[in-house]
Design a protein around this motif. Structure first.
Motif, mmCIF file in Angstrom:
data_model
loop_
_atom_site.group_PDB
_atom_site.id
_atom_site.type_symbol
_atom_site.label_atom_id
_atom_site.label_comp_id
_atom_site.label_asym_id
_atom_site.label_seq_id
_atom_site.Cartn_x
_atom_site.Cartn_y
_atom_site.Cartn_z
ATOM 1 N N SER A 90 0.848 -1.193 0.000
ATOM 2 C CA SER A 90 0.000 0.000 0.000
ATOM 3 C C SER A 90 0.880 1.239 0.000
ATOM 4 O O SER A 90 2.081 1.170 0.230
ATOM 5 C CB SER A 90 -0.898 0.013 1.245
ATOM 6 N N ALA A 91 0.248 2.374 -0.268
ATOM 7 C CA ALA A 91 0.939 3.661 -0.227
ATOM 8 C C ALA A 91 0.013 4.705 0.374
ATOM 9 O O ALA A 91 -1.199 4.672 0.147
ATOM 10 C CB ALA A 91 1.379 4.084 -1.625
ATOM 11 N N ALA A 92 0.586 5.621 1.153
ATOM 12 C CA ALA A 92 -0.150 6.754 1.703
ATOM 13 C C ALA A 92 0.415 8.013 1.061
ATOM 14 O O ALA A 92 1.577 8.359 1.274
ATOM 15 C CB ALA A 92 -0.005 6.817 3.217
ATOM 16 N N VAL A 93 -0.383 8.665 0.255
ATOM 17 C CA VAL A 93 0.047 9.842 -0.512
ATOM 18 C C VAL A 93 -0.457 11.092 0.200
ATOM 19 O O VAL A 93 -1.660 11.258 0.391
ATOM 20 C CB VAL A 93 -0.511 9.791 -1.946
ATOM 21 N N GLU A 94 0.454 11.969 0.579
ATOM 22 C CA GLU A 94 0.067 13.177 1.313
ATOM 23 C C GLU A 94 0.547 14.417 0.575
ATOM 24 O O GLU A 94 1.731 14.554 0.259
ATOM 25 C CB GLU A 94 0.644 13.150 2.722
ATOM 26 N N GLN A 95 -0.376 15.320 0.273
ATOM 27 C CA GLN A 95 -0.061 16.589 -0.395
ATOM 28 C C GLN A 95 -1.215 17.558 -0.174
ATOM 29 O O GLN A 95 -2.375 17.148 -0.113
ATOM 30 C CB GLN A 95 0.171 16.371 -1.897
ATOM 31 N N HIS A 96 -0.892 18.848 -0.061
ATOM 32 C CA HIS A 96 -1.904 19.891 0.129
ATOM 33 C C HIS A 96 -2.784 19.618 1.350
ATOM 34 O O HIS A 96 -3.979 19.961 1.361
ATOM 35 C CB HIS A 96 -2.788 20.034 -1.115
#
Length: 321
Positions: A90-96
């Motif tokens: 899995s991946a946790a994408v964090e932006q804005h």
């Protein structure tokens, strides 16, 4: 036939693999910092190829995080929209201020011209696709509201886009340069249509996403406040606690864990920062809303695999401080 560039930590001694991996990630993705959750043993493999202007990368690696700071984003001379589509893990994408969790069967997108963080908390096999940013912005799409979102992949155009990305990567070795270029253009168009559909939806799902955005914004504005609570948040956002929890029910997270993780990530940034060398670890922790040193140390070790002091020393050694 399109060329594929391969990198594997198998060629390095075990003690050198972490440093080799960081160098590869930095150079291949155009200035991207990485850490290994405090792990000392690591192995990773990268294979990359081009389909015209689109860059495809297959990444297999132990758990790790990558970070692009605002400074690195400003200094880069390349502008991509970047997609992560897991095959495994899995991946946790964090932006804005938003965070999207993505697992096999889905994909998420983010913008390399801004700061972001990607967490891979378990061993992963990801397809990473990089598309020239200007190819999508010239069609009038407002990108910022669409970044760090779980675009999908279970049905509709987003599933067609996901299958096209996967099949293009798998067939690239058998394609001529002209065919690969055409496949890359097709992928860009499918991604554009997926984002256009995401931008135009007016459903209960997007209303819930809007509430998640409001929650994340509120958390970001009050992250330093030790009194930040679910009750206070519900009052400020004029909704029930049940509604707040429901907004996060489709994510692999809870509100309490989301707040804790963001505080820990803020502490990690400060502990890495040489300008903060005069501040004690406790001072930094308390400045980000923690009010118990023992609880902070336990949570920090669970998150990074290291004690705060070990993390700080390792970060300074890596930066040459």
């Amino acid at each position: 036939m399109t060329a594929t560039h391969l990198m594997s930590t198998d060629v390095a001694a075990p003690a050198e693999r972490a440093a080799v991996w960081r160098d590869w990630v930095w150079s291949h993705f155009g200035g991207l910092e990485s850490d290994l959750y405090g792990d000392t043993l690591f192995d990773g493999h990268i294979a990359a190829s081009h389909a015209g202007q689109v860059v495809f990368t297959k990444l297999e690696a132990n758990r790790h995080r990558v970070l692009r700071s605002q400074r690195l984003a400003r200094s880069s001379d390349t502008s991509y929209l970047k997609i992560v589509a897991p095959w495994q893990g899995s991946a946790a994408v964090e932006q804005h201020g938003r965070q999207a969790f993505v697992r096999p069967g889905g994909w998420a997108i983010y913008d390399t011209t801004g700061s972001y963080e990607i967490g891979n908390p378990e061993r992963v096999e990801h397809l990473i696709v990089m598309l020239p940013r200007e190819q999508l912005t010239e069609r009038g799409l407002r990108l910022e509201p669409l970044m760090a979102r779980h675009v999908g992949g279970a049905s509709g155009i987003s599933r067609v886009a996901l299958e096209a990305m996967r099949s293009t990567w798998q067939e690239l070795p058998s394609m001529s340069e002209a065919s690969a270029c055409g496949a890359g253009e097709m992928v860009m168009e499918l991604v554009r249509l997926s984002l256009q559909e995401l931008a135009g939806k007016a459903s209960s799902a997007t209303q819930m996403e809007a509430l998640r955005d409001r929650i994340r914004d509120h958390i970001g504005q009050h992250l330093r406040d030790p009194g930040l609570s679910i009750e206070g948040m519900a009052l400020a956002l004029n909704c029930s606690k049940r509604h707040l929890h429901k907004a996060f029910s489709e994510e692999d997270d809870t509100l309490a864990n989301h707040i804790l993780r963001r505080r820990l990530q803020a502490c990690m940034r400060d502990l890495k920062n040489p300008a903060m060398a005069g501040r004690t670890i406790t001072d930094i922790a308390f400045s980000w809303g923690f009010n118990n040193g023992a609880h902070f140390s336990r949570a920090f070790r669970e998150h990074t695999g290291m004690a705060p002091s070990e993390f700080r020393q390792a970060a300074w050694r890596q930066s040459g401080v």
